[in-house]
Structures are given as structure tokens and as C-alpha cells.
Design a protein around this motif. Sequence first.
Motif, short mmCIF file in Angstrom:
data_model
loop_
_atom_site.label_atom_id
_atom_site.label_comp_id
_atom_site.label_asym_id
_atom_site.label_seq_id
_atom_site.Cartn_x
_atom_site.Cartn_y
_atom_site.Cartn_z
N ASP A 235 -26.23 10.99 26.82
CA ASP A 235 -24.84 10.83 26.39
C ASP A 235 -23.91 11.14 27.56
O ASP A 235 -24.04 12.17 28.22
CB ASP A 235 -24.53 11.76 25.23
CG ASP A 235 -25.24 11.33 23.94
OD1 ASP A 235 -25.71 10.18 23.89
OD2 ASP A 235 -25.29 12.15 23.00
N GLY A 236 -22.96 10.24 27.79
CA GLY A 236 -22.03 10.42 28.89
C GLY A 236 -22.57 10.03 30.24
O GLY A 236 -21.90 10.20 31.26
N GLY A 237 -23.79 9.49 30.29
CA GLY A 237 -24.41 9.09 31.55
C GLY A 237 -23.73 7.89 32.18
O GLY A 237 -23.00 7.14 31.51
N LYS A 256 -18.14 2.32 28.71
CA LYS A 256 -16.74 2.48 29.11
C LYS A 256 -16.60 2.21 30.60
O LYS A 256 -17.40 2.69 31.41
CB LYS A 256 -16.27 3.90 28.79
CG LYS A 256 -14.83 4.18 29.18
CD LYS A 256 -14.41 5.58 28.78
CE LYS A 256 -15.06 6.62 29.66
NZ LYS A 256 -14.55 7.99 29.38
N THR A 257 -15.60 1.45 30.98
CA THR A 257 -15.36 1.16 32.39
C THR A 257 -14.73 2.38 33.06
O THR A 257 -13.67 2.85 32.65
CB THR A 257 -14.43 -0.05 32.57
OG1 THR A 257 -15.03 -1.19 31.96
CG2 THR A 257 -14.20 -0.34 34.05
N GLN A 266 -19.67 4.14 32.04
CA GLN A 266 -20.20 5.33 31.39
C GLN A 266 -20.64 4.99 29.98
O GLN A 266 -19.99 4.22 29.27
CB GLN A 266 -19.11 6.41 31.34
CG GLN A 266 -19.61 7.77 30.85
CD GLN A 266 -18.55 8.85 31.01
OE1 GLN A 266 -17.36 8.57 31.02
NE2 GLN A 266 -18.99 10.10 31.14
N LYS A 267 -21.75 5.56 29.57
CA LYS A 267 -22.31 5.28 28.25
C LYS A 267 -21.38 5.75 27.13
O LYS A 267 -20.87 6.87 27.17
CB LYS A 267 -23.67 5.97 28.10
CG LYS A 267 -24.27 5.83 26.71
CD LYS A 267 -25.63 6.52 26.62
CE LYS A 267 -26.17 6.50 25.20
NZ LYS A 267 -27.53 7.08 25.09
N VAL A 268 -21.19 4.88 26.16
CA VAL A 268 -20.51 5.22 24.92
C VAL A 268 -21.58 5.40 23.86
O VAL A 268 -22.45 4.53 23.69
CB VAL A 268 -19.51 4.13 24.49
CG1 VAL A 268 -18.90 4.46 23.14
CG2 VAL A 268 -18.43 3.94 25.55
N SER A 269 -21.57 6.49 23.15
CA SER A 269 -22.66 6.83 22.22
C SER A 269 -22.55 6.07 20.90
O SER A 269 -22.13 6.63 19.87
CB SER A 269 -22.69 8.34 21.99
OG SER A 269 -22.98 9.00 23.18
N LEU A 270 -22.90 4.80 20.94
CA LEU A 270 -23.01 3.97 19.75
C LEU A 270 -24.40 3.38 19.71
O LEU A 270 -25.08 3.30 20.73
CB LEU A 270 -21.98 2.84 19.80
CG LEU A 270 -20.50 3.22 19.87
CD1 LEU A 270 -19.66 1.97 20.11
CD2 LEU A 270 -20.06 3.90 18.58
#
Length: 272
Positions: A235-237, A256-257, A266-270
Motif C-alpha cells: 500500500d502506497g508503493g 495516482k500520478t 503511486q498505488k491506490v488501494s483498490l
Amino acid sequence: MTTILECQIIDIKKIVRKKIDVNIDHYASSFLERRVQNRMNMIGIKSYAEYISFLDEDFLESFELNSTLSINVTQFFRNQTVWDVFKQKIIPEIISLSSSDHPISIWSAGCAIGNEPYSLAMMFSDMLQTNEKKFKIVANDINPTSIGIAKTGQYEFEKLKNIPNSFLSKFLEKIDDDLYKFSDDLKKTITFQVGDVASFNINHVDVILCRNMLIYYADDAKELLFKKFHKTLNDGGFLVLGMAEDVPLSMKKFFKTVDLGMKIYQKVSLDP
């Protein structure tokens, strides 16, 4: 309607899969056509039909063709501005987000002869020298020869021109006037493995660098790869792509850009 050439490329994919159990379906057809043509030119074969027969009869040719699919245009700290942004904005956030119980984990996907993972190792070693945090890098490439070179950690001096002088003296040892090698301590931070990005077994990383490789993949394969990247990242990577690459439209909501110009996301946790 499927053309004769498209059918021949399909046959080539099937033979490689049968001979050496490697799936090359994810590559774009135009890319495969160019690589097959290169092999045909090298061995003096004029037609695709003749090459298919040769590929089916000569077991080693499947290995040769597969090796040509590895892209080895690389250098240390390639696209310096990307590395500057990565150092100034991304690494501090990675350090703050990472657990104190586990080392920071980085995946260099499609590492060629090792320039990128060694660049990463130097940068993280330098920034973490006063910090108790550790890091580890996993680097893979489909080409066994490239991985063999990377494991030696030895490079000609002219190939080191992008490495800062402070890093040269700190992380490399001189073998002779034209050859240098990375220190054993730095090499220990990197695990090199032979493997294709699509099927490579890896989980729970803080950063993925997959640069200048996705442009050779078919669109449907790209989407599958981005689903894998999303699943692999903590998460958040962070995900870093090549300058000519982008997240597929279907996957935009999952990343996310962070810096569009430098292709950092950046990873969005979906759940994709």
C-alpha cells in the motif's frame, strides 16, 4: 481476417512454448516480427515459412529467439532527471512509509545487464548510510546472458561515465585501467534472477521500476502486467515507468500520478 504473417507469428509462439516452455504471447506482433526478421537475417533464411521449419527442427533456436526479445539498451542512471526526482521526492517518502521491521523492497523489472539495480543500490546505500533501515533489490531479466553479466558486477570504465565520482570511489573497485567491479557489500543487496516480467514470482515490494520495456508489449498484456504491479506493490508503493510509457486508461484509478513528466506513480488501494 487473419493474415498469413499473423498466422505464422502465432505458429512461432506455439513452437517456442512447446520447445522451451516460454510464453511470448504478451509481446506486440510488430515487435516479434522485427525480432524474427533479425534472426532470419543472421542465419540466412529468406521466408517465415522456412524459419518456422527451422525453429521446429532446431531446439537451440528457440533459446536464441527468446534471447533476442531482451532489450539491452541501458546505462547507469539513465535519464538523470528521473533519478533526481526519485532521490528528492520518492525515497524520503518510501523511508517514512516503510516498516522498521522489514527492509525496503525494490523490484527492477527487466534489468538487462544490471545498470538499473546497481544505480538503485548506490542511491539507497548512500541515503540510508545514517539510517538504521535496510533495503533489498530483486532484479530479473529474460536473458540468461544479461543476468550472468549483471551478477559479475564488472563493467568497462567507459560504461561508468554517468556515475558520480563520489559513488565511483565509494562503491567500485578498480581491476585494471579499463575494468571496474562493484563492491561485495553492494552486490549483496541485489538478487539477480532469470525470468520474464509477466510470470516472475514476486510479492510485497515498496517500489517497482519497469522502464522502457512495456512499449514492446501488446495492449492486453500491458493491462495484465499493471494488475500484477498493483498486486505486487505494498500500500502506497511506487511505480516508475519509461519516459515513453504510461498507465493504461483502464488502470488509471489504481495508480495516482506523482510526477507525470517523470512517469512516477503511486498505488491506490483498490481491487482491480
